[in-house]
Design a protein around this motif. Structure first.
Motif, PDB file in Angstrom:
ATOM      1  N   LEU A   1      49.398  41.933  46.050  1.00 30.02           N
ATOM      2  CA  LEU A   1      48.947  41.292  44.818  1.00 30.02           C
ATOM      3  C   LEU A   1      48.880  42.277  43.658  1.00 30.02           C
ATOM      4  O   LEU A   1      49.237  41.939  42.526  1.00 30.02           O
ATOM      5  N   LEU A   2      48.438  43.502  43.913  1.00 30.69           N
ATOM      6  CA  LEU A   2      48.365  44.505  42.846  1.00 30.69           C
ATOM      7  C   LEU A   2      49.747  44.879  42.339  1.00 30.69           C
ATOM      8  O   LEU A   2      49.922  45.157  41.153  1.00 30.69           O
ATOM      9  N   ASP A   3      50.739  44.897  43.222  1.00 33.48           N
ATOM     10  CA  ASP A   3      52.115  45.138  42.780  1.00 33.48           C
ATOM     11  C   ASP A   3      52.613  43.998  41.899  1.00 33.48           C
ATOM     12  O   ASP A   3      53.387  44.217  40.974  1.00 33.48           O
ATOM     13  N   TRP A   4      52.163  42.798  42.187  1.00 33.11           N
ATOM     14  CA  TRP A   4      52.542  41.631  41.391  1.00 33.11           C
ATOM     15  C   TRP A   4      51.887  41.684  40.015  1.00 33.11           C
ATOM     16  O   TRP A   4      52.546  41.610  38.993  1.00 33.11           O
ATOM     17  N   SER A   5      50.547  41.803  39.976  1.00 29.14           N
ATOM     18  CA  SER A   5      49.809  41.852  38.713  1.00 29.14           C
ATOM     19  C   SER A   5      48.380  42.305  38.996  1.00 29.14           C
ATOM     20  O   SER A   5      47.644  41.626  39.717  1.00 29.14           O
ATOM     21  N   SER A   6      48.008  43.433  38.410  1.00 29.79           N
ATOM     22  CA  SER A   6      46.642  43.934  38.627  1.00 29.79           C
ATOM     23  C   SER A   6      45.610  42.981  38.030  1.00 29.79           C
ATOM     24  O   SER A   6      44.614  42.649  38.676  1.00 29.79           O
ATOM     25  N   GLY A   7      45.841  42.546  36.813  1.00 25.49           N
ATOM     26  CA  GLY A   7      44.916  41.603  36.186  1.00 25.49           C
ATOM     27  C   GLY A   7      44.873  40.282  36.926  1.00 25.49           C
ATOM     28  O   GLY A   7      43.809  39.688  37.116  1.00 25.49           O
ATOM     29  N   GLY A   8      46.044  39.808  37.359  1.00 22.49           N
ATOM     30  CA  GLY A   8      46.118  38.555  38.109  1.00 22.49           C
ATOM     31  C   GLY A   8      45.399  38.637  39.443  1.00 22.49           C
ATOM     32  O   GLY A   8      44.750  37.676  39.867  1.00 22.49           O
ATOM     33  N   THR A   9      45.503  39.780  40.097  1.00 23.25           N
ATOM     34  CA  THR A   9      44.827  39.975  41.379  1.00 23.25           C
ATOM     35  C   THR A   9      43.319  39.829  41.221  1.00 23.25           C
ATOM     36  O   THR A   9      42.668  39.094  41.976  1.00 23.25           O
ATOM     37  N   PHE A  10      42.768  40.501  40.232  1.00 21.32           N
ATOM     38  CA  PHE A  10      41.319  40.442  40.045  1.00 21.32           C
ATOM     39  C   PHE A  10      40.881  39.103  39.468  1.00 21.32           C
ATOM     40  O   PHE A  10      39.734  38.691  39.670  1.00 21.32           O
ATOM     41  N   THR A  11      41.781  38.396  38.796  1.00 21.99           N
ATOM     42  CA  THR A  11      41.470  37.036  38.356  1.00 21.99           C
ATOM     43  C   THR A  11      41.357  36.112  39.568  1.00 21.99           C
ATOM     44  O   THR A  11      40.448  35.262  39.636  1.00 21.99           O
ATOM     45  N   ILE A  12      42.250  36.268  40.527  1.00 21.83           N
ATOM     46  CA  ILE A  12      42.173  35.481  41.768  1.00 21.83           C
ATOM     47  C   ILE A  12      40.873  35.793  42.507  1.00 21.83           C
ATOM     48  O   ILE A  12      40.166  34.886  42.964  1.00 21.83           O
TER      49      ILE A  12
END
Length: 132
Positions: free
Chosen positions: A89-100
């Protein structure tokens, strides 16, 4: 937990629009680290203890062993799942990961508030009546 994860996700989103050489970029990095530290502390003081509290206070004695084993298995399975998927998930998007992760915390808080009964001052029989 949700608030600290929200702070981390916002700081990661903002870092995408700021030059890595700026002072604000370094500040946002420190905010991200502080947010994760606050989340770990909040988890340890709150949600981290939830499976163990539920096992000790809510489960009836006749199924406590089996249900406790299942709750422990589920707890460690989801811990493993988060650990397994975090880097992807962090490789995909750091902000998106923590939003999830923020959304999961909000959902969990709502679930606990609605479905986990208050057991303070109640006997085991009174708690069991809640589930019948």
């Amino acid at each position: 937990m949700a608030l600290s994860l929200l702070v981390v996700s916002i700081s990661f989103y903002l870092k995408e629009y700021i030059s890595p050489d700026s002072d604000l970029y370094a500040t946002l990095s420190l905010v991200s680290v502080a947010g994760v530290v606050v989340m770990v502390i909040a988890f340890s003081l709150g949600l981290g203890a939830m499976p163990w509290i539920i096992m000790s206070e809510i489960l009836p004695i006749n199924i406590k062993g089996l249900a406790g084993s299942f709750a422990t298995l589920a707890n460690w399975f989801f811990s493993w799942l988060v650990t397994l998927t975090a880097n992807l998930l962090l490789d995909w998007s750091s902000g998106g990961t923590f939003t999830i992760y923020t959304a999961v915390c909000v959902f969990t808080a709502g679930f606990v508030a609605i479905w986990v009964p208050e057991t303070k001052g109640k006997t085991l029989d009174e708690i069991q009546q809640f589930f019948r």
